[in-house]
Design an enzyme around this catalytic site. Structure first.
Site, PDB file in Angstrom:
ATOM      1  N   ASP A 288      11.845   7.028  10.852  1.00  0.00           N
ATOM      2  CA  ASP A 288      10.594   6.259  11.046  1.00  0.00           C
ATOM      3  C   ASP A 288      10.861   4.757  11.060  1.00  0.00           C
ATOM      4  O   ASP A 288      10.490   4.039  11.986  1.00  0.00           O
ATOM      5  CB  ASP A 288       9.592   6.549   9.913  1.00  0.00           C
ATOM      6  CG  ASP A 288       8.819   7.829  10.140  1.00  0.00           C
ATOM      7  OD1 ASP A 288       8.704   8.265  11.304  1.00  0.00           O
ATOM      8  OD2 ASP A 288       8.316   8.393   9.149  1.00  0.00           O
TER       9      ASP A 288
ATOM     10  N   LYS B 182       8.001  15.550   3.539  1.00  0.00           N
ATOM     11  CA  LYS B 182       9.046  14.521   3.654  1.00  0.00           C
ATOM     12  C   LYS B 182       9.822  14.287   2.352  1.00  0.00           C
ATOM     13  O   LYS B 182      10.992  13.940   2.388  1.00  0.00           O
ATOM     14  CB  LYS B 182       8.433  13.185   4.119  1.00  0.00           C
ATOM     15  CG  LYS B 182       7.995  13.205   5.580  1.00  0.00           C
ATOM     16  CD  LYS B 182       7.515  11.839   6.033  1.00  0.00           C
ATOM     17  CE  LYS B 182       7.008  11.887   7.445  1.00  0.00           C
ATOM     18  NZ  LYS B 182       6.582  10.582   7.966  1.00  0.00           N
TER      19      LYS B 182
ATOM     20  N   ALA C  86       4.870   5.166   5.753  1.00  0.00           N
ATOM     21  CA  ALA C  86       5.316   4.374   6.912  1.00  0.00           C
ATOM     22  C   ALA C  86       5.773   2.992   6.455  1.00  0.00           C
ATOM     23  O   ALA C  86       6.821   2.488   6.896  1.00  0.00           O
ATOM     24  CB  ALA C  86       4.191   4.266   7.937  1.00  0.00           C
TER      25      ALA C  86
END
Ligand SMILES: NC(=O)c1ccc[n+]([C@@H]2O[C@H](COP(=O)([O-])OP(=O)(O)OC[C@H]3O[C@@H](n4cnc5c(N)ncnc54)[C@H](OP(=O)(O)O)[C@@H]3O)[C@@H](O)[C@H]2O)c1
Length: 286
Positions: A110, A74, A137
């Site tokens: 997300d 990511k 997250a």
């Protein structure tokens, strides 16, 4: 009579990760492609970190319409992209790459997926948030909530330095009031909190009975309680919050909504979330 020649060419999307075999996104996305009669595919591809640059060049050469990035790519994917959208830049992480003409643009869906789930039940503007966790997250959720106009975010994390870092990032780079609270023992939720979010990995399969260290007596029915854990979606926190009369958001909601946003970016079609959720529930045997 005119006839159209059949086309056997499909548009390709994918997820790059390692390990990636247990990632169920393909099932959810391809269910949407079939439902909307899109001649598109979504491939689950294991990419070693050393090969990420070649994989992105390969995706360009093969004309992929886009791809998701999951652990460990990511952050590492960013130098291989042409542009990075605002929230992904603030988070320093990209989980969804979109081809726009000849450019590859990095997005992060997300936090946007979480925000969509939250907006379905409450207007986040002006609200006070308690965010457990400070990993990827939590960063994604914190940044999107701040950009959406929440008033205050309290970050509680087991590791102090990571927790302070997230609170600092939110304070410096957005307009939200953010602070760090140490998390020792069972956390007492302050009465003025509107939304409680578990963005840690507590409760994730196979550790399905793991409980968030929380004083459950401090959860009030007027609070919204959200859990990011998609597998299993009915975590101990979700069940407890329901018993307390709170409105609840589970991790499947976030997963489905980030998929909805990704498919919209790639195909232009707004997919039906219920088809995608049903496909995931089949996988998780719910
Ligand atoms: N539903 C969705 O669409 C979606 C999307 C993304 C991620 N997720 C889920 O979100 C979870 C977190 O992912 P991530 O990428 O943020 O992982 P990460 O970057 O590794 O962060 C993990 C977080 O959990 C905390 N943590 C882990 N075990 C803990 C424990 N026993 N007690 C207290 N805190 C603990 C860590 O605290 P320390 O900093 O102290 O280590 C850290 O804040 C995963 O379960 C993932 O499946 C769901």
């Amino acid at each position: 009579m005119t006839t159209t020649a059949p086309s056997f060419k499909q548009e390709i999307t994918a997820v790059f990760g390692k390990p990636v075999a247990e990632n169920p996104t393909q099932v959810m996305v391809e269910a949407a492609y079939r439902h909307h009669r899109l001649a598109w595919r979504y491939l689950t591809l294991e990419v070693d970190p050393a090969d990420l640059g070649d994989a992105v060049r390969g995706a360009r050469a093969l004309g992929f319409a886009g791809f998701n990035c999951t652990i460990p790519h990511k952050v590492a994917v960013i130098p291989f992209l042409d542009e990075v959208a605002e929230s992904a830049r603030l988070m320093g992480a990209v989980n969804c790459v979109v081809r726009k003409g000849r450019k590859l643009v990095g997005e992060n869906t997300d936090g946007k997926g979480f925000l969509k789930s939250l907006k379905d039940i409450l207007d986040p503007r002006g609200k006070s948030i308690l965010l457990f966790g400070a990993g990827g997250a939590a960063r994604a959720i914190g940044v999107e909530l701040a950009l959406a106009g929440v008033a205050r975010i309290t970050v509680a994390n087991r590791g102090e330095s990571r927790g302070r870092e997230l609170a600092g990032l939110l304070t410096e780079r957005t307009r939200v009031k953010a602070s760090y609270e140490p998390w020792k023992g069972r956390f007492r939720v302050p009465e003025d909190i509107d939304v409680v979010i578990n963005a840690t990995s507590i409760g994730l399969f196979p550790d399905v009975d793991a409980q968030l260290p929380l004083d459950t007596g401090t959860l009030l029915p007027r609070m919204v309680v959200a859990d990011v854990i998609p597998n299993p979606p009915r975590t101990p926190l979700v069940r407890l919050a329901e018993q307390k009369g709170c409105r609840v958001i589970d991790g499947l909601g976030m997963l489905v909504n980030q998929g909805v946003i990704g498919i919209k970016y790639w195909t232009g079609v707004d997919p039906d979330p219920s088809v995608m959720r049903a496909a995931l529930e089949d996988v998780f045997g719910r």
